[in-house]
Design a protein around this motif. Structure first.
Motif, PDB file in Angstrom:
ATOM      1  N   ASP A 231       0.813  -1.211   0.000  1.00 26.05           N
ATOM      2  CA  ASP A 231       0.000   0.000   0.000  1.00 26.05           C
ATOM      3  C   ASP A 231       0.852   1.269   0.000  1.00 26.05           C
ATOM      4  O   ASP A 231       0.329   2.376  -0.174  1.00 26.05           O
ATOM      5  N   GLN A 234       0.835   4.197  -2.824  1.00 22.50           N
ATOM      6  CA  GLN A 234      -0.275   5.141  -3.012  1.00 22.50           C
ATOM      7  C   GLN A 234       0.010   6.492  -2.378  1.00 22.50           C
ATOM      8  O   GLN A 234      -0.651   7.483  -2.685  1.00 22.50           O
ATOM      9  N   ARG A 237       2.666  10.313  -4.807  1.00 17.44           N
ATOM     10  CA  ARG A 237       1.846  10.787  -5.926  1.00 17.44           C
ATOM     11  C   ARG A 237       2.650  11.006  -7.196  1.00 17.44           C
ATOM     12  O   ARG A 237       2.107  10.961  -8.293  1.00 17.44           O
ATOM     13  N   GLU A 240       2.464   8.183  -9.918  1.00 21.70           N
ATOM     14  CA  GLU A 240       1.241   7.899 -10.678  1.00 21.70           C
ATOM     15  C   GLU A 240       1.376   8.078 -12.189  1.00 21.70           C
ATOM     16  O   GLU A 240       0.900   7.216 -12.953  1.00 21.70           O
TER      17      GLU A 240
END
Length: 291
Positions: A231, A234, A237, A240
């Motif tokens: 996790d 995430q 950023r 992404e």
């Protein structure tokens, strides 16, 4: 009377209400309901003695947020202060702070302090790293009194948790932000003996109307909450835009081949320091899971 708990020591709670600080005890009903008043709580108090400012906490209003460590309530945002020189910036520690706040869903602003000790190019380089990661970054120098107005605008009307390692200038910033003309703040600091307990107790410093700065020792002990290593990504950023280029869905950007994030690091599109800390945190979480 409505107020806010700005400090708690040994069962006594200091409540800022009506421009005065009342020393209060919490009613037994809270203990029976297993509710512990927290620094930052908005409360209703009854005044027992106006002259000596003694009271009782009658009611704790609903909390908008609650941090686990340090245990404080109703924090709107965090301000992370790091010096660019003396001491040298520890980016691993900075990234831990950011992760800790992100996990608790606390919006965070980074303040790069002591900019008078480095070049403008240095300031720009550090700003770029964290602005590209989606953070708001301010620069300041208490020596040159630079950046204080912009900093106050970020803090105005909010309760802000102040964090950062020792020696970066947190106390100097706090002292500059306290309006010298506001004698009430000086009286408050004297009443709750600010300075005596700074190593052990969280304290909220009123800076103006509905504006509080939370000074706490709790951010010196950093830890990861219950989080799976998978996790972790995430909270980065800047990864992404490059994740669609990963060959495998669910890529963790560690050992996988044909990874868009690893390629972006190699191409200089993601700062190596951010990725290296991500990799170290990933391994730390994996190791923690084993035990």
């Amino acid at each position: 009377m409505q107020g806010k708990i700005i400090k708690g020591i040994a069962g006594f709670y200091y409540v800022y209400a009506g421009h005065s600080v009342y020393e209060c005890k919490a009613k037994g009903i809270f203990r029976n309901q297993k509710i512990k008043p927290l620094v930052g709580d908005d409360v209703e108090i009854s005044v027992l003695d106006e002259e000596t400012c003694l009271g009782n906490i009658e009611q704790i209003r609903p909390r908008t947020s609650q941090l686990i460590r340090p245990a404080v309530a109703n924090v709107d945002q965090a301000l992370l202060v790091f010096a660019l020189k003396a001491p040298e910036p520890n980016l691993n520690l900075l990234d831990r702070f950011l992760l800790m706040m992100a996990k608790q869903q606390i919006p965070t602003t980074i303040c790069l302090n002591k900019v008078d000790l480095v070049t403008e190019e240095d300031v720009s380089a550090y700003k770029k790293i964290y602005e590209n990661a989606g953070y708001s970054v301010l620069s300041s120098s208490t020596y040159e009194e630079h950046g204080m107005d912009a900093l106050y605008q970020v803090l105005k009307g909010k309760t802000t948790a102040l964090a950062g390692p020792s020696g970066v200038g947190k106390s100097s910033i706090m002292n500059m932000l306290q309006p010298e003309a506001n004698m009430e703040v000086g009286d408050i600091s004297k009443k709750i003996e600010r300075g005596k307990h700074t190593t052990r107790h969280s304290e909220m410093i009123p800076l103006g109307d509905d504006t509080y700065l939370l000074d706490t020792p709790g951010f010196s002990s950093l830890y990861f909450f219950d989080m799976e290593a998978e996790d972790l990504k995430q909270y980065y950023r800047e990864f992404e835009p490059f994740e669609p280029e990963c060959r495998f869905s669910g890529c963790n950007h560690i050992g996988e081949r044909e990874c868009g994030v690893k390629q972006a690091v190699e191409d200089g599109k993601i700062p190596a320091s951010r990725y290296e800390n991500y990799r170290l945190f990933f391994e730390e979480l994996k190791e923690k899971k084993r035990f």
